[in-house]
Design a protein around this motif. Structure first.
Motif, PDB file in Angstrom:
ATOM      1  N   VAL A 154      50.901  34.044  39.350  1.00  0.00           N
ATOM      2  CA  VAL A 154      49.705  34.811  40.383  1.00  0.00           C
ATOM      3  C   VAL A 154      48.658  33.856  40.991  1.00  0.00           C
ATOM      4  O   VAL A 154      48.382  32.862  40.305  1.00  0.00           O
ATOM      5  N   SER A 155      48.663  34.067  42.214  1.00  0.00           N
ATOM      6  CA  SER A 155      47.338  33.277  42.998  1.00  0.00           C
ATOM      7  C   SER A 155      47.077  33.813  44.265  1.00  0.00           C
ATOM      8  O   SER A 155      48.132  34.345  44.779  1.00  0.00           O
ATOM      9  N   GLY A 156      46.137  33.877  44.564  1.00  0.00           N
ATOM     10  CA  GLY A 156      45.622  34.261  45.981  1.00  0.00           C
ATOM     11  C   GLY A 156      45.806  35.914  46.235  1.00  0.00           C
ATOM     12  O   GLY A 156      46.369  36.394  47.395  1.00  0.00           O
ATOM     13  N   TYR A 216      46.726  34.942  31.730  1.00  0.00           N
ATOM     14  CA  TYR A 216      46.442  36.371  31.606  1.00  0.00           C
ATOM     15  C   TYR A 216      47.438  37.011  30.954  1.00  0.00           C
ATOM     16  O   TYR A 216      48.336  37.207  30.763  1.00  0.00           O
ATOM     17  N   LEU A 275      46.441  41.887  38.914  1.00  0.00           N
ATOM     18  CA  LEU A 275      45.832  41.533  39.923  1.00  0.00           C
ATOM     19  C   LEU A 275      45.076  42.633  40.457  1.00  0.00           C
ATOM     20  O   LEU A 275      43.954  42.424  40.913  1.00  0.00           O
ATOM     21  N   GLU A 294      41.101  37.928  41.651  1.00  0.00           N
ATOM     22  CA  GLU A 294      41.277  36.482  41.823  1.00  0.00           C
ATOM     23  C   GLU A 294      41.747  35.622  40.812  1.00  0.00           C
ATOM     24  O   GLU A 294      41.678  34.515  40.747  1.00  0.00           O
ATOM     25  N   ASP A 299      44.352  33.402  38.925  1.00  0.00           N
ATOM     26  CA  ASP A 299      45.172  32.301  39.314  1.00  0.00           C
ATOM     27  C   ASP A 299      45.701  31.635  38.222  1.00  0.00           C
ATOM     28  O   ASP A 299      44.690  30.904  37.445  1.00  0.00           O
ATOM     29  N   GLY A 300      46.752  31.826  38.143  1.00  0.00           N
ATOM     30  CA  GLY A 300      47.616  31.261  36.892  1.00  0.00           C
ATOM     31  C   GLY A 300      48.916  31.801  36.483  1.00  0.00           C
ATOM     32  O   GLY A 300      49.743  32.163  37.465  1.00  0.00           O
ATOM     33  N   HIS A 322      53.072  25.501  36.594  1.00  0.00           N
ATOM     34  CA  HIS A 322      51.882  26.404  36.600  1.00  0.00           C
ATOM     35  C   HIS A 322      51.119  25.911  35.365  1.00  0.00           C
ATOM     36  O   HIS A 322      50.458  26.763  34.522  1.00  0.00           O
ATOM     37  N   LYS A 376      46.488  25.876  33.546  1.00  0.00           N
ATOM     38  CA  LYS A 376      45.980  26.950  34.417  1.00  0.00           C
ATOM     39  C   LYS A 376      45.754  28.032  33.214  1.00  0.00           C
ATOM     40  O   LYS A 376      45.707  27.960  32.168  1.00  0.00           O
TER      41      LYS A 376
END
Length: 498
Positions: free
Chosen positions: A150-152, A202, A127, A132, A134-135, A196, A199
């Motif tokens: 991870v998200s937001g 990462y 992060l 950004e 998201d996944g 999840h 998506k």
């Protein structure tokens, strides 16, 4: 972990299942600049699955590495050093004994990370480099695989699985078929991961970075920067299956495969293929940021954490290479009228990239004029930025080229039309031409540009210059203003104000 207050060099020693690595950053800050990096493939966790203990030869290599790293700490002048141990030391029967020996060498307490801590820092590292994201973050170490949603800008609760390549090799006695059953069973138990699916994945870890290098080479990809390199899930699975079938001799002949990763690569490829299938992932995004960057980020104060990593990175590079690093903010405000809603309207993300381009506008000034355009472009393409994807990096590089060369196509990387859109090409040209005009008009000095402005109508671009600066208007200024106006499909004019 406590916050880091000092601005001196910041080091981390990561005592992993496969490697022991020292990284030293110029300072603990939002854009961590690496000044030293050394890795020893100790193999601490090589026999952990079968014996429950650390590998004896691995222990010797790891302790030798720590002795050298402590000497390097003094030699380099590291102000703050964190030593963190992960899965192998955590899970081994003789982990406490190893820690005692290691702490005598270091002279201070080593942080033994729990599985939860390891997953959290890995996600925080991703992060910090991809805000950004998201996944699902997948961090593959030698002994374990951390999975964290991870998200937001936040990480959720995740899991640590015993699926690191070294542990798999030991558990499966070197058999990929046996390892496949182990991976299927472990992933099948992660029912939470179904939430999840579909998506982005990462991917963090040296083995997976090697897979990405192979994919880059196959595509003849023009930017050899792994961070935020995107691989379609189908292609990632295909290349993983190919790697699984290759023997050590064949793998060793692949130029983009590290010799030290040959043994682990097929098992890491197996884990990636199975993980993609379990998650029905749409893309794999490579992250060069992981556990170590997460530890560093955790040490920053809230103000530093809140900074935009791309803008911080651009300020850092400009501070090293530009005459007046503060110029960027002047340029950003000065070019705003060209990107108003009724001209070249821009999104907040596009404005952010324009800001970054303005900060980088002068990084090529010291180079011979014939080479400035390609130098600026190359510096931007290869700079250790985070917080920007590859299309954004290419966009910034094109601005750097046009700022020095005007119109034209850079030959350095060949045809880049497939990597950024026609709209981005147009925006890069306009920003580059505006910056070219800015340096000519102001004589590359501070303070003059804010006293001038653009008036943009549907048919024209007028540069308004105060009377006191009238003598600065000459043939070159008029020529470069005209080029800028043409790029916007308008006519140019100059008006002398009060």
């Amino acid at each position: 972990m406590s916050r880091t207050k000092g601005r001196g060099r910041f080091g981390i020693v990561d005592v992993g299942s496969n490697s022991v690595r020292l990284v030293v950053y110029a300072a603990a800050e939002r854009n961590p600049v690496l000044v030293f990096n050394e890795k020893v493939m100790a193999g601490l966790g090589r026999s952990l699955a079968s014996t429950g203990r650390l590998d004896p030869k691995g222990i010797a290599r790891a302790l030798d590495a720590l002795r050298r790293f402590m000497a390097l700490r003094d030699q380099i002048g590291v102000e703050t050093l964190v030593v963190a141990a992960t899965a192998a030391v955590r899970d081994a029967e003789d982990g406490p004994e190893f820690l005692e020996k290691a702490e005598r060498i270091c002279g201070f307490k080593i942080d033994l990370l729990s599985g939860v801590d390891e997953a959290r820092f890995a996600a925080q590292g991703v992060l910090s480099g991809i805000p950004e994201a998201d996944g699902l973050v997948g961090d593959l170490g030698g002994g374990s695989l951390e999975l964290v949603p991870v998200s937001g800008g936040k990480a959720g609760p995740g899991a640590t699985l015993p699926l690191g390549p070294l542990r798999l090799i030991d558990l499966a006695h070197g058999s990929l078929a046996e390892a496949e059953a182990v991976v299927d069973r472990a992933l099948g138990e992660q029912t939470w991961a179904k939430e999840h699916q579909s998506k982005r994945l990462y991917a963090v870890g040296g083995v997976w970075r090697n897979l990405a290098r192979i994919h880059m080479a196959q595509r003849n990809y023009p930017i050899h920067v792994l961070h935020q390199y995107v691989i379609p899930a189908r292609e990632a699975s295909e290349i993983s299956r190919v790697i699984e079938k290759l023997g050590p001799k064949s793998l060793a002949q692949i130029p983009d495969v590290s010799e030290r990763r040959v043994e682990a690569l097929p098992f890491g490829a197996l884990v990636l293929d199975k993980l993609i299938g379990a998650l029905k992932a749409k893309e794999v995004v490579i992250s060069a940021y992981g556990l170590r960057e997460g530890i560093l980020f955790d040490r920053l104060d809230k103000k530093e954490q809140a900074k935009d990593p791309l803008i911080a990175g651009c300020h850092d590079l400009a501070g090293r290479l530009a005459r007046f690093p503060q110029h960027g903010d002047e340029f950003f405000k000065w070019t705003e009228p060209l990107f108003a809603d009724d001209v070249l309207a821009e999104t907040p993300q596009e404005a952010r990239l324009r800001h970054a381009a303005c900060i980088l506008a002068d990084i090529g000034w010291y180079v011979h004029p014939d080479y400035r355009a390609h130098y600026a472009m190359t510096q931007i393409l290869l700079a250790p930025f985070s917080g920007v994807d590859h299309p954004g990096r290419l966009f910034l590089a094109r601005v750097g080229y046009h700022r020095h060369e005007g119109r034209g196509e850079p030959e350095l990387l060949g045809n880049l039309s497939g990597f950024i859109t026609e709209r981005e090409h147009e925006r890069a040209l306009v920003i580059g031409l505006a910056l070219r005009l800015a340096f000519t008009l102001s004589g590359a000095t501070m303070g003059m540009l804010p006293r001038t402005r653009f008036d943009v109508t549907k048919s024209g671009v007028t540069l308004v210059v105060p009377k006191k600066y009238e003598a600065l208007i000459g043939e070159i200024v008029s020529k470069r203003l005209s080029a800028l106006a043409r790029a916007l499909g308008r006519k140019s004019d100059i008006r002398i104000g009060k």
